[in-house]
Motif scaffolding. Structure first.
Motif, PDB file in Angstrom:
ATOM      1  N   HIS A  38     -44.054  44.820 -21.109  1.00 58.24           N
ATOM      2  CA  HIS A  38     -44.633  45.924 -20.347  1.00 58.24           C
ATOM      3  C   HIS A  38     -43.899  46.209 -19.040  1.00 58.24           C
ATOM      4  CE1 HIS A  38     -46.287  43.033 -17.492  1.00 58.24           C
ATOM      5  NE2 HIS A  38     -46.703  42.324 -18.528  1.00 58.24           N
ATOM      6  N   SER A  39     -42.881  45.409 -18.702  1.00 59.76           N
ATOM      7  CA  SER A  39     -42.210  45.564 -17.412  1.00 59.76           C
ATOM      8  C   SER A  39     -41.588  46.945 -17.247  1.00 59.76           C
ATOM      9  CB  SER A  39     -41.132  44.490 -17.245  1.00 59.76           C
ATOM     10  OG  SER A  39     -41.712  43.195 -17.226  1.00 59.76           O
ATOM     11  N   LEU A  40     -40.835  47.394 -18.268  1.00 65.01           N
ATOM     12  CA  LEU A  40     -40.210  48.700 -18.179  1.00 65.01           C
ATOM     13  C   LEU A  40     -41.254  49.815 -18.145  1.00 65.01           C
ATOM     14  CD1 LEU A  40     -37.004  48.717 -20.426  1.00 65.01           C
ATOM     15  CD2 LEU A  40     -37.166  49.092 -17.977  1.00 65.01           C
ATOM     16  N   GLU A  41     -42.276  49.668 -18.965  1.00 66.58           N
ATOM     17  CA  GLU A  41     -43.322  50.692 -19.000  1.00 66.58           C
ATOM     18  C   GLU A  41     -43.994  50.830 -17.639  1.00 66.58           C
ATOM     19  OE1 GLU A  41     -45.964  49.650 -22.122  1.00 66.58           O
ATOM     20  OE2 GLU A  41     -44.402  49.614 -23.668  1.00 66.58           O
ATOM     21  N   LEU A  70     -32.187  47.569 -12.867  1.00 64.54           N
ATOM     22  CA  LEU A  70     -31.587  46.855 -11.743  1.00 64.54           C
ATOM     23  C   LEU A  70     -32.609  46.099 -10.908  1.00 64.54           C
ATOM     24  CD1 LEU A  70     -28.942  49.448 -10.487  1.00 64.54           C
ATOM     25  CD2 LEU A  70     -28.521  47.347 -11.766  1.00 64.54           C
ATOM     26  N   PHE A  71     -33.791  46.681 -10.726  1.00 64.74           N
ATOM     27  CA  PHE A  71     -34.740  46.110  -9.766  1.00 64.74           C
ATOM     28  C   PHE A  71     -35.982  45.497 -10.416  1.00 64.74           C
ATOM     29  CE2 PHE A  71     -32.396  49.390  -7.417  1.00 64.74           C
ATOM     30  CZ  PHE A  71     -31.915  48.626  -6.369  1.00 64.74           C
ATOM     31  N   VAL A  72     -36.143  45.693 -11.722  1.00 64.62           N
ATOM     32  CA  VAL A  72     -37.302  45.111 -12.407  1.00 64.62           C
ATOM     33  C   VAL A  72     -36.879  44.104 -13.475  1.00 64.62           C
ATOM     34  CG1 VAL A  72     -39.355  45.593 -13.809  1.00 64.62           C
ATOM     35  CG2 VAL A  72     -38.696  47.167 -11.978  1.00 64.62           C
ATOM     36  N   ARG A 115     -33.064  24.694 -13.058  1.00 70.94           N
ATOM     37  CA  ARG A 115     -34.312  23.991 -12.721  1.00 70.94           C
ATOM     38  C   ARG A 115     -34.996  24.636 -11.533  1.00 70.94           C
ATOM     39  NH1 ARG A 115     -34.185  17.666 -12.154  1.00 70.94           N
ATOM     40  NH2 ARG A 115     -36.389  18.192 -11.824  1.00 70.94           N
ATOM     41  N   HIS A 116     -34.212  25.252 -10.644  1.00 73.23           N
ATOM     42  CA  HIS A 116     -34.784  25.815  -9.424  1.00 73.23           C
ATOM     43  C   HIS A 116     -35.032  27.316  -9.521  1.00 73.23           C
ATOM     44  CE1 HIS A 116     -33.112  21.994  -7.871  1.00 73.23           C
ATOM     45  NE2 HIS A 116     -34.098  22.068  -7.011  1.00 73.23           N
ATOM     46  N   LEU A 117     -34.482  27.945 -10.568  1.00 75.21           N
ATOM     47  CA  LEU A 117     -34.736  29.368 -10.752  1.00 75.21           C
ATOM     48  C   LEU A 117     -35.946  29.553 -11.643  1.00 75.21           C
ATOM     49  CD1 LEU A 117     -31.147  30.808 -11.339  1.00 75.21           C
ATOM     50  CD2 LEU A 117     -32.608  31.186  -9.363  1.00 75.21           C
ATOM     51  N   PRO A 118     -36.865  30.450 -11.275  1.00 77.46           N
ATOM     52  CA  PRO A 118     -38.022  30.687 -12.121  1.00 77.46           C
ATOM     53  C   PRO A 118     -37.608  31.335 -13.428  1.00 77.46           C
ATOM     54  CG  PRO A 118     -37.914  32.324 -10.391  1.00 77.46           C
ATOM     55  CD  PRO A 118     -36.841  31.313 -10.085  1.00 77.46           C
ATOM     56  N   LEU A 119     -38.350  31.032 -14.483  1.00 83.63           N
ATOM     57  CA  LEU A 119     -38.052  31.631 -15.783  1.00 83.63           C
ATOM     58  C   LEU A 119     -38.273  33.120 -15.751  1.00 83.63           C
ATOM     59  CD1 LEU A 119     -37.251  31.011 -18.687  1.00 83.63           C
ATOM     60  CD2 LEU A 119     -39.661  30.769 -19.255  1.00 83.63           C
ATOM     61  N   ARG A 120     -39.336  33.550 -15.049  1.00 80.70           N
ATOM     62  CA  ARG A 120     -39.625  34.977 -14.869  1.00 80.70           C
ATOM     63  C   ARG A 120     -40.134  35.190 -13.457  1.00 80.70           C
ATOM     64  NH1 ARG A 120     -42.552  34.293 -19.846  1.00 80.70           N
ATOM     65  NH2 ARG A 120     -41.424  35.106 -21.624  1.00 80.70           N
ATOM     66  N   THR A 121     -39.955  36.383 -12.958  1.00 76.40           N
ATOM     67  CA  THR A 121     -40.603  36.778 -11.716  1.00 76.40           C
ATOM     68  C   THR A 121     -41.635  37.832 -12.054  1.00 76.40           C
ATOM     69  OG1 THR A 121     -38.922  38.466 -11.319  1.00 76.40           O
ATOM     70  CG2 THR A 121     -38.583  36.303 -10.301  1.00 76.40           C
ATOM     71  N   HIS A 122     -42.762  37.793 -11.394  1.00 74.20           N
ATOM     72  CA  HIS A 122     -43.835  38.721 -11.738  1.00 74.20           C
ATOM     73  C   HIS A 122     -44.102  39.631 -10.552  1.00 74.20           C
ATOM     74  CE1 HIS A 122     -44.799  36.429 -15.368  1.00 74.20           C
ATOM     75  NE2 HIS A 122     -44.583  35.356 -14.627  1.00 74.20           N
TER      76      HIS A 122
END
Length: 225
Positions: A119-122, A136-138, A218-225
């Motif tokens: 749903h991110s693009l939507e 680029l930003f999402v 390990r320090h980067l999140p798998l996803r950002t919300h």
């Protein structure tokens, strides 16, 4: 290291940086298309992009040598249009490296894109963002792991190339003599001490590269919300 070996190290790093940059530009849209398309020929494109993983480097290098030779139709056309001869040149090494390292850029990015929330693009479109801005930003900020992994693996893989660069570039000091070719030359001339120095450099570099990838992931999140 001798001056010739230092030149080989510098040339190798230049090749790896150039290849990684070019593949960022080429591989990102390819990976996005593979992650989002449902076309019937998608498996064929995936197989083509992954082919360098299973194809012996000398086989790929041989066919590129035939294809890009000034005696071939494509090779003569490129020379006529650009004035650049791809075989036995740094430009040819970049071209061959881009093809050989393509899956190391595309596959991590494809996996990262496939993990993005559907749903991110939507949501971005509903807020008025255009497609490029949404990507680029999402989307891309959610794929930091994929971009880091793709960049590092592509760079490291290019540094360690041998068969393809030997077939396309040969062994021209200052032009196509990269680290792997220099090691091969030292072994051929029984200069094992010099070969040890370069081989140890590649061994340490490879280990630190993988260590860096795992530590960053390990320090980067798998996803950002």
């Amino acid at each position: 290291m001798s001056p010739a070996d230092i030149n080989a190290v510098v040339l190798t790093l230049q090749l790896a940086l150039t290849t990684t940059f070019v593949l960022f530009v080429i591989g990102t849209p390819v990976a996005w298309w593979l992650a989002t398309t449902h076309r019937v020929f998608k498996p064929a494109i995936e197989a083509i992009t992954a082919l360098p993983l299973v194809l012996p480097p000398t086989v790929l290098g041989f066919y590129l040598l035939i294809l890009l030779s000034p005696q071939s139709s494509l090779g003569s056309f490129i020379v006529e249009i650009t004035g650049v001869r791809l075989i036995f040149s740094f430009t040819g090494l970049v071209f061959a490296s881009v093809i050989y390292s393509l899956p190391f850029m595309v596959q991590p990015l494809q996996v990262a894109f496939e993990r993005v929330q559907p749903h991110s693009l939507e949501d971005a479109y509903m807020l008025g963002a255009r497609k490029i801005r949404a990507l680029l930003f999402v989307i891309f900020p959610q794929c930091k792991r994929g971009f880091v992994t793709a960049a590092v693996l592509t760079f490291a893989h290019t540094v360690g190339e041998f068969g393809v660069v030997l077939m396309i570039g040969g062994n021209i000091p200052g032009e196509t003599r990269v680290i792997s070719i220099a090691i091969y030359e030292h072994v051929e001339t029984i200069a094992y001490a010099d070969a040890h120095v370069l081989a140890a450099f590649l061994l340490v570099f490879s280990f630190l590269t993988l260590l860096g990838v795992f530590a960053l992931n390990r320090h980067l999140p798998l996803r950002t919300h």
